[in-house]
Design an enzyme around this catalytic site. Structure first.
Site, short mmCIF file in Angstrom:
data_model
loop_
_atom_site.label_atom_id
_atom_site.label_comp_id
_atom_site.label_asym_id
_atom_site.label_seq_id
_atom_site.Cartn_x
_atom_site.Cartn_y
_atom_site.Cartn_z
N CYS A 12 -10.52 0.97 5.84
CA CYS A 12 -11.96 0.74 5.66
C CYS A 12 -12.43 -0.27 6.68
O CYS A 12 -11.65 -1.00 7.27
CB CYS A 12 -12.24 0.17 4.26
SG CYS A 12 -11.73 1.27 2.94
N GLY A 38 -12.94 4.45 8.83
CA GLY A 38 -13.14 5.22 7.61
C GLY A 38 -14.31 6.15 7.77
O GLY A 38 -15.38 5.73 8.20
N ASN A 113 -11.97 -4.34 2.36
CA ASN A 113 -11.00 -3.58 3.18
C ASN A 113 -9.60 -4.05 2.77
O ASN A 113 -9.34 -5.26 2.78
CB ASN A 113 -11.25 -3.87 4.67
CG ASN A 113 -10.14 -3.32 5.56
OD1 ASN A 113 -9.86 -3.88 6.61
ND2 ASN A 113 -9.52 -2.25 5.16
N GLY A 114 -8.74 -3.11 2.44
CA GLY A 114 -7.38 -3.45 2.03
C GLY A 114 -7.05 -2.77 0.73
O GLY A 114 -7.79 -1.91 0.26
N TYR A 260 -2.11 1.05 16.14
CA TYR A 260 -2.98 2.22 16.01
C TYR A 260 -4.41 1.97 15.54
O TYR A 260 -5.36 2.46 16.15
CB TYR A 260 -2.33 3.24 15.06
CG TYR A 260 -3.28 4.33 14.62
CD1 TYR A 260 -3.75 5.26 15.53
CD2 TYR A 260 -3.73 4.39 13.31
CE1 TYR A 260 -4.65 6.25 15.15
CE2 TYR A 260 -4.62 5.38 12.92
CZ TYR A 260 -5.07 6.31 13.84
OH TYR A 260 -5.96 7.26 13.47
#
Ligand code: SF4
Length: 479
Positions: A12, A38, A113-114, A260
Site C-alpha cells: 500500500c 497498490g 501501509n503494512g 523491488y
C-alpha cells in the site's frame, strides 16, 4: 519484477498533507506517484476544520480522482490518502482506506501501509468485549484501540494504541485540525517527511508525509527526513512535535523495498533506491559472472539491477524484452489457445537483438517459477543461443507477514527445490541468485540501517505472530 499472478504483489501507499489550500489535490497527486504500491482501491479523506470528508473507490487513482467534481467534495487544508493492494481482508470497497470514524476522541481518519501480526488476537478480544467491526482489514483494530484507550488526549491514546499492536505499520492519521504520522518500532515500511515552503498561495509551510519520497517531487515538496522507527510525529496549530512512543527495537526495514517495491527515484531508509538497486546488479555481476554477449532486463523492475550488472561486467545492456504498459486485468484469449498468452500480452522479445546471442537475463525474484520459465522460453524462441538467468536477491524461501503478498511456502519454488533443480525446471543454461551478504552490502546495511530478510531466511524479527509455523528471531534487541 514482472507483474503477474505468479509474482509478489505490491502492498500500500500512504500520503498526508497538512496546511495547504488544495490539500486533497496534492494528496491525489501524491497517490498518483505511489500508484505502483497498490492498484486495487484508493481513497482520500480531507478536513476543513469542522468535518472530515472521505471518498474511496475501487480502481486506479487517476480513474477515481481525475474528476474535479470528486475533489471539490473533499475541501479543506488537511488531507490523507491511501492506495491499496489487499494484504489482509479481501479486496472489497469495504476495506478501502482511509477508514473514518466518529468516536469519543472525535473524528478520525486513518490510512495504513503494512500488516499487523497480532490483529486477529486483538480483534478477538475486542469482539468478546462487545466491539463491532465493519471491515475485515487489520487496520480497523487500530481505530478501535484508539477509541477504547483510557488516555485523556488523542496523542496519548494513539501512542497507547501503537504500543499494543505488533508488526509492520507506517500510518497517517488525520483529525479535524491535526495530522499524525507514525512508524512501527522496527521500521518495516518506509515513511518520509517533506515540506513545501510558504509562498504567495500558501502563507504557511505545508508539511507532507508519504510512503516514498518520489511523491514529493510531483507536488513540489522538499525531502526533510524519514519518520524514524517508533516515532510519532504530530503537526497541528501549535506546530510540529515528535515523540518516541515505544522502546527501540532492532531496526528491520524491509530489504525488498530496495530490491523491488520502491521506485528508483525514491530515497528510503536513508538510501537512494537507484543507488542500491544498481549496487545489487554490480554485486551480482561480481558473484555470478558469465561469458555472454548482452545483458537484458526483465522490465521494468529488472532494469536498474541489469544496468549495474552490465556496468560491472562490461557487457552491453540491451532492452531485449519490451513491456506493454497498457494491460488490464482481464483479456479475452483467442479460442485457439496461444502458448504463454498471459506473459506474451505483457512482454514481447526483440528478435533482432536476441537472435544468436548469449543472453544474461536479469530479474529481481523468482516466486513460483512459472513466469520465469515462460520468459526464458520466450527469449529462446526469439533466437537466443544461451539464456543465463541472474536474480538480484537470494531465493525466496518463506512468506512475508509484514505487508507483502507472498504465496505460502509450498508454492515458493525456492523453498522446495535446489538452485540446480530450479535451473533445470525453468530450462535456463545457468541460474544464480545474489547472496544474502551481497544483498545486505549492496543496500548498505550497517550502523545506520539494518534490514528484515525473513523471506530469505525464514527467521522473523517479531516476537509474536498470529500465523503458526514461523520462527521468531532468537534475540530481540532493546535500546
Ligand atoms: S519478509 Fe521479506 S518482504 Fe516481508 S518485510 Fe521482511 S524482507 Fe520485506
Amino acid at each position: 519484477m514482472f507483474i503477474d499472478s505468479d509474482k509478489f504483489h505490491e502492498e500500500c501507499g500512504v500520503v498526508a498533507i497538512y496546511a495547504h489550500p488544495e490539500a486533497s489535490k496534492l494528496a491525489y497527486l501524491g497517490l498518483h506517484a505511489l500508484q505502483h504500491r497498490g492498484q486495487e482501491s484508493a481513497g482520500i479523506a480531507s478536513s476543513d476544520g469542522n468535518t472530515v470528508f472521505v471518498h474511496k473507490a475501487m480502481g486506479l487513482v487517476m480513474d477515481i480522482f481525475s474528476n474535479e467534481e470528486v475533489l471539490r467534495k473533499l475541501p479543506g487544508s488537511l488531507a490523507i490518502g491511501h492506495n491499496r493492494y489487499s494484504t489482509t481482508g479481501d479486496s472489497a470497497l469495504l476495506n478501502a482506506q482511509p477508514i473514518r470514524v466518529d468516536c469519543n476522541k472525535g473524528m478520525i481518519a486513518l490510512a495504513h501501509n503494512g500488516n499487523l501480526v497480532n490483529a486477529l488476537d486483538i480483534r478477538t478480544r475486542l469482539e468478546k468485549a462487545g466491539s463491532i467491526f465493519q471491515t475485515t482489514s487489520d487496520t480497523e483494530v487500530i481505530v478501535h484501540l484508539i477509541a477504547q484507550s483510557r488516555e485523556q488526549t488523542l496523542p496519548d491514546a494513539i501512542a497507547d494504541s501503537l504500543r499494543r499492536i505488533e508488526g509492520a505499520f507506517s500510518l497517517v492519521i488525520m483529525t479535524r485540525d491535526r495530522v499524525f504520522a507514525a512508524r512501527d518500532p522496527r521500521g518495516f515500511r518506509p515513511l518520509s517527511l517533506g515540506k513545501i515552503p510558504a509562498n504567495d498561495v500558501n502563507r504557511t509551510d505545508t508539511y507532507v508525509f508519504a510512503s516514498e519520497s518520489c511523491a514529493f517531487d510531483l507536488i513540489g515538496a522538499e525531502f526533510v527526513r524519514d519518520v524514524k522507527p517508533g516515532e510519532l510525529v504530530v503537526v497541528g496549530p501549535e506546530g510540529m512535535h515528535s515523540r518516541f512512543y515505544a522502546e527501540t527495537r532492532k531496526q528491520s526495514s524491509c530489504i525488498f523495498e530496495h530490491v523491488y517495491f520502491s521506485r528508483p527515484d525514491s530515497k528510503i531508509f536513508g538510501q537512494s533506491v537507484q543507488v542500491s538497486r544498481e549496487a545489487l546488479g554490480r554485486q551480482l555481476a561480481r558473484e555470478a559472472p558469465v561469458d555472454a554477449d548482452i545483458v537484458v532486463p526483465v522490465p521494468d523492475s529488472g532494469v536498474t539491477a541489469a544496468l549495474g550488472y552490465a556496468a560491472e561486467s562490461g557487457l552491453d545492456f540491451r532492452f531485449g524484452l519490451i513491456r506493454n504498459h497498457y494491460v488490464g486485468r482481464t483479456f479475452i484469449e483467442p479460442e485457439q489457445r496461444v502458448r504463454d498468452f498471459g506473459v506474451k500480452l505483457k512482454l514481447n522479445p526483440v528478435r533482432s537483438l536476441l537472435e544468436g546471442k548469449r543472453v544474461v537475463l536479469i530479474d529481481d525474484s523468482i516466486v513460483r517459477g512459472t513466469t520465469s520459465k515462460k520468459i526464458v522460453r520466450m527469449v529462446r524462441d526469439a533466437g537466443a543461443k544461451e539464456v543465463h538467468l541472474r536474480i538480484s536477491c537470494p531465493p525466496t524461501i518463506s512468506p512475508c507477514f509484514y505487508g507483502v503478498d507472498t504465496p505460502e511456502k509450498s508454492q515458493l519454488i525456492g523453498a522446495n527445490m535446489t538452485v540446480e533443480q530450479i535451473r533445470d525446471w525453468i530450462d535456463a543454461d545457468s541460474l544464480s541468485y545474489l547472496s544474502l551478504e551481497g544483498m545486505k552490502r549492496a543496500c548498505n546495511e550497517g550502523e545506520k540501517t539494518t534490514y528484515c530478510v525473513a523471506c530469505y531466511t525464514g527467521i522473523y524479527p517479531t516476537e509474536f505472530v498470529d500465523i503458526k509455523d514461523v520462527k521468531p528471531a532468537p534475540a530481540i534487541v532493546r535500546g
